[in-house]
Design an enzyme around this catalytic site. Structure first.
Site, PDB file in Angstrom:
ATOM      1  N   CYS A 264      -6.161 -57.275  41.225  1.00  0.00           N
ATOM      2  CA  CYS A 264      -4.713 -57.507  41.159  1.00  0.00           C
ATOM      3  C   CYS A 264      -4.468 -58.875  40.539  1.00  0.00           C
ATOM      4  O   CYS A 264      -5.143 -59.843  40.885  1.00  0.00           O
ATOM      5  CB  CYS A 264      -4.149 -57.459  42.579  1.00  0.00           C
ATOM      6  SG  CYS A 264      -2.384 -57.765  42.658  1.00  0.00           S
TER       7      CYS A 264
ATOM      8  N   HIS B 242      -0.871 -48.502  43.326  1.00  0.00           N
ATOM      9  CA  HIS B 242      -1.086 -49.945  43.551  1.00  0.00           C
ATOM     10  C   HIS B 242       0.207 -50.727  43.259  1.00  0.00           C
ATOM     11  O   HIS B 242       0.629 -51.561  44.058  1.00  0.00           O
ATOM     12  CB  HIS B 242      -2.236 -50.420  42.650  1.00  0.00           C
ATOM     13  CG  HIS B 242      -2.472 -51.903  42.674  1.00  0.00           C
ATOM     14  ND1 HIS B 242      -3.630 -52.455  43.179  1.00  0.00           N
ATOM     15  CD2 HIS B 242      -1.709 -52.951  42.245  1.00  0.00           C
ATOM     16  CE1 HIS B 242      -3.556 -53.786  43.063  1.00  0.00           C
ATOM     17  NE2 HIS B 242      -2.409 -54.104  42.497  1.00  0.00           N
ATOM     18  N   GLU B 243       0.825 -50.415  42.123  1.00  0.00           N
ATOM     19  CA  GLU B 243       2.057 -51.131  41.736  1.00  0.00           C
ATOM     20  C   GLU B 243       3.204 -50.788  42.678  1.00  0.00           C
ATOM     21  O   GLU B 243       4.031 -51.637  43.010  1.00  0.00           O
ATOM     22  CB  GLU B 243       2.438 -50.817  40.286  1.00  0.00           C
ATOM     23  CG  GLU B 243       1.387 -51.151  39.236  1.00  0.00           C
ATOM     24  CD  GLU B 243       0.807 -52.547  39.372  1.00  0.00           C
ATOM     25  OE1 GLU B 243       1.525 -53.454  39.832  1.00  0.00           O
ATOM     26  OE2 GLU B 243      -0.370 -52.737  39.035  1.00  0.00           O
TER      27      GLU B 243
ATOM     28  N   HIS C   3       3.364 -52.918  45.652  1.00  0.00           N
ATOM     29  CA  HIS C   3       3.997 -54.229  45.434  1.00  0.00           C
ATOM     30  C   HIS C   3       5.496 -54.161  45.715  1.00  0.00           C
ATOM     31  O   HIS C   3       6.090 -55.135  46.179  1.00  0.00           O
ATOM     32  CB  HIS C   3       3.789 -54.709  43.994  1.00  0.00           C
ATOM     33  CG  HIS C   3       2.437 -55.300  43.734  1.00  0.00           C
ATOM     34  ND1 HIS C   3       1.990 -56.431  44.369  1.00  0.00           N
ATOM     35  CD2 HIS C   3       1.428 -54.929  42.905  1.00  0.00           C
ATOM     36  CE1 HIS C   3       0.770 -56.733  43.938  1.00  0.00           C
ATOM     37  NE2 HIS C   3       0.402 -55.829  43.049  1.00  0.00           N
TER      38      HIS C   3
HETATM   39 ZN    ZN Z   1      -1.378 -55.847  42.030  1.00  0.00          ZN
END
Ligand code: ZN
Length: 167
Positions: free
Chosen positions: A91, A133-134, A137
């Site tokens: 990341c 993954h995004e 966030h």
């Molecule tokens: Zn990330």
């Protein structure tokens, strides 16, 4: 084109939840462009708006080998997910670290374009993993939260070592 500064762990702003995008204007288009520029400069395969301190539900990615297929997702939501696997993740907000994370490798999602048009897409493999993954966030979650207990232990040990070296 302007690159933006990326927040890094343990910055508390990475823990904020992002708000849905309601206005599809030039400012939004500029944000997406800046996110892509920042991502390509790294180089990384994905970047979410909260990583550049904009708490909006926008993420960009490019998982193509040629790095010529930018994708922009506004207000993305997962409709279905399948095929869980262990994936090694990195990341931009956790520089120099990686870890094994359990993720779905097939997802069907719904999102909007920069013009506000809704679309659905099926993503597999790296595309699915990167999107999830995004998406994390946008909820203030980082891959390090998803590590196994052993992975977390290793991560903390590495951080402690790094802090001692910096001191
Ligand atoms: Zn990330």
């Amino acid at each position: 084109m302007p690159r933006r500064e990326v927040l890094t762990f343990p910055d508390p702003r990475l823990r904020l939840s992002s708000q849905p995008v309601e206005v599809f204007d030039a400012e939004l288009a500029q944000l997406a462009e800046d996110l892509l520029d920042t991502m390509y400069a790294e180089p990384a395969i994905g970047l979410a708006a909260p990583q550049v301190n904009v708490q909006r539900r926008v993420l960009v990615m490019d998982v193509s080998e040629t790095r010529t297929r930018p994708e922009v997702y506004v207000n993305p939501e997962v409709l279905t997910s399948a095929r869980i696997g262990w994936i090694e993740e990195r990341c931009m907000s956790v520089p120099g670290r990686s870890g094994l994370v359990r993720r779905a490798t097939e997802v069907k999602i719904r999102a909007q374009t920069l013009a506000g048009e809704a679309f659905e897409r099926r993503l597999t493999g790296l595309g699915a993993v990167c999107l999830l993954h995004e998406l994390d966030h946008l909820e203030g979650r980082l891959f390090v939260d998803r590590l196994s207990w052993l992975g977390r232990l290793r991560f903390r040990a590495a951080l402690a070592l790094q802090t001692r070296r910096a001191a």
